[in-house]
Design a protein around this motif. Structure first.
Motif, PDB file in Angstrom:
ATOM      1  N   HIS A   4      42.000  50.724  31.845  1.00 57.14           N
ATOM      2  CA  HIS A   4      43.260  50.027  32.080  1.00 57.14           C
ATOM      3  C   HIS A   4      43.237  49.021  33.226  1.00 57.14           C
ATOM      4  CE1 HIS A   4      44.794  53.046  29.362  1.00 57.14           C
ATOM      5  NE2 HIS A   4      44.417  54.009  30.192  1.00 57.14           N
ATOM      6  N   GLY A   5      42.149  48.958  33.961  1.00 50.08           N
ATOM      7  CA  GLY A   5      42.112  48.077  35.123  1.00 50.08           C
ATOM      8  C   GLY A   5      42.831  48.690  36.305  1.00 50.08           C
ATOM      9  N   TYR A   6      42.784  47.984  37.412  1.00 46.76           N
ATOM     10  CA  TYR A   6      43.392  48.488  38.639  1.00 46.76           C
ATOM     11  C   TYR A   6      44.914  48.507  38.533  1.00 46.76           C
ATOM     12  CZ  TYR A   6      44.576  49.005  43.547  1.00 46.76           C
ATOM     13  OH  TYR A   6      45.098  49.447  44.727  1.00 46.76           O
ATOM     14  N   HIS A   7      45.482  47.416  38.105  1.00 49.81           N
ATOM     15  CA  HIS A   7      46.950  47.339  38.051  1.00 49.81           C
ATOM     16  C   HIS A   7      47.544  48.155  36.907  1.00 49.81           C
ATOM     17  CE1 HIS A   7      47.200  44.630  41.376  1.00 49.81           C
ATOM     18  NE2 HIS A   7      46.310  43.838  40.814  1.00 49.81           N
ATOM     19  N   GLY A   8      46.762  48.439  35.894  1.00 46.57           N
ATOM     20  CA  GLY A   8      47.236  49.225  34.767  1.00 46.57           C
ATOM     21  C   GLY A   8      47.068  50.721  34.949  1.00 46.57           C
ATOM     22  N   THR A   9      46.488  51.105  36.076  1.00 44.79           N
ATOM     23  CA  THR A   9      46.265  52.525  36.366  1.00 44.79           C
ATOM     24  C   THR A   9      47.140  52.928  37.542  1.00 44.79           C
ATOM     25  OG1 THR A   9      43.967  52.402  35.627  1.00 44.79           O
ATOM     26  CG2 THR A   9      44.553  54.254  37.040  1.00 44.79           C
ATOM     27  N   THR A  18      36.112  45.411  35.058  1.00 45.33           N
ATOM     28  CA  THR A  18      37.558  45.500  34.893  1.00 45.33           C
ATOM     29  C   THR A  18      38.265  45.404  36.238  1.00 45.33           C
ATOM     30  OG1 THR A  18      37.131  46.924  33.001  1.00 45.33           O
ATOM     31  CG2 THR A  18      39.381  46.841  33.786  1.00 45.33           C
ATOM     32  N   ILE A  19      37.756  46.090  37.234  1.00 47.67           N
ATOM     33  CA  ILE A  19      38.382  46.045  38.563  1.00 47.67           C
ATOM     34  C   ILE A  19      38.234  44.665  39.178  1.00 47.67           C
ATOM     35  CG2 ILE A  19      38.225  46.931  40.931  1.00 47.67           C
ATOM     36  CD1 ILE A  19      37.574  49.643  39.737  1.00 47.67           C
ATOM     37  N   LEU A  75      37.974  41.760  37.678  1.00 48.36           N
ATOM     38  CA  LEU A  75      38.882  40.828  37.011  1.00 48.36           C
ATOM     39  C   LEU A  75      40.338  41.082  37.387  1.00 48.36           C
ATOM     40  CD1 LEU A  75      37.300  40.816  33.441  1.00 48.36           C
ATOM     41  CD2 LEU A  75      37.197  38.987  35.144  1.00 48.36           C
ATOM     42  N   ASP A  76      40.666  42.322  37.659  1.00 48.05           N
ATOM     43  CA  ASP A  76      42.046  42.728  37.870  1.00 48.05           C
ATOM     44  C   ASP A  76      42.508  42.670  39.328  1.00 48.05           C
ATOM     45  OD1 ASP A  76      44.478  43.669  36.861  1.00 48.05           O
ATOM     46  OD2 ASP A  76      43.911  45.760  37.121  1.00 48.05           O
ATOM     47  N   SER A  77      41.590  42.755  40.284  1.00 48.57           N
ATOM     48  CA  SER A  77      42.057  42.938  41.668  1.00 48.57           C
ATOM     49  C   SER A  77      41.362  42.084  42.717  1.00 48.57           C
ATOM     50  CB  SER A  77      41.911  44.404  42.057  1.00 48.57           C
ATOM     51  OG  SER A  77      40.554  44.782  42.009  1.00 48.57           O
TER      52      SER A  77
END
Length: 190
Positions: free
Chosen positions: A23-28, A109-110, A112-114
């Motif tokens: 889910h990525g950082y913001h999705g978790t 994922t992290i 790209l997300d954070s």
């Protein structure tokens, strides 16, 4: 009898690794990590006073060690640079298939997300990539790649793997990885 702290810490990090890859950082959320790990909420705050960001940094650090170990283990078991690269590609392709393409590569994922919004995660992701690039560069030199060329080849290998894995998730097939791998393999010694 309560579980040792190290077991609780390891369970929290393992749960974070799974959820962050999905889910990525913001999705978790922190609540998801707590529920997935089965750890008492108080233990999470005690072990990780910096909250979700601190847990994510620990997950990235854990991945850095695990993937670096994979790089070295596969290096020791491979007769050529091509065989080494193929074994790593097969490992990550298998991971993608086994997760039904729901879990990306460990740090992608992290990142790209954070990154760069979180300085702590930026440092952790950069350190993971630095570790892997150094290990792949050294491995390529071991297989006879010229020192001047090895770091560029290592960056090509990592960037190709990461980019192809993103496409694999989008298309729900390892086809993109299989399509680009021969181009990278053609660049390797042996």
């Amino acid at each position: 009898m309560p579980r040792p702290k190290s077991d609780t810490r390891a369970r929290i990090i393992a749960s974070a690794r799974t959820l962050l890859r999905r889910h990525g950082y913001h999705g978790t959320g922190l609540t998801q990590i707590v529920e997935h790990s089965g750890a008492p909420r108080g233990s999470v705050y005690f072990l990780f006073p910096g909250g979700k960001e601190e847990i994510a940094v620990a997950a990235v650090d854990d991945w850095a060690i695990e993937v670096d170990r994979l790089i070295h283990d596969r290096l020791a078991d491979s007769p050529t640079a091509r065989a080494w690269a193929v074994s790593m590609v097969e490992h990550f392709a298998r991971d993608l298939r086994e997760s039904d393409f729901t879990e990306g590569l460990p740090v992608t994922t992290i990142t790209l997300d954070s990154v760069p919004a979180s300085p702590a995660l930026t440092r952790a992701c950069r350190a993971a990539y630095d570790t892997w690039l150094t290990s792949v560069t050294n491995g390529l030199v071991t297989f006879g790649a010229p020192v001047r060329r090895a770091s560029g080849l290592a960056a090509l290998m990592l960037a190709t793997l990461e980019g192809a894995a993103v496409l694999c998730r989008a298309y729900r097939t390892t086809g993109p990885l299989e399509q680009v791998a021969p181009y990278v393999l053609d660049q390797l010694p042996g």
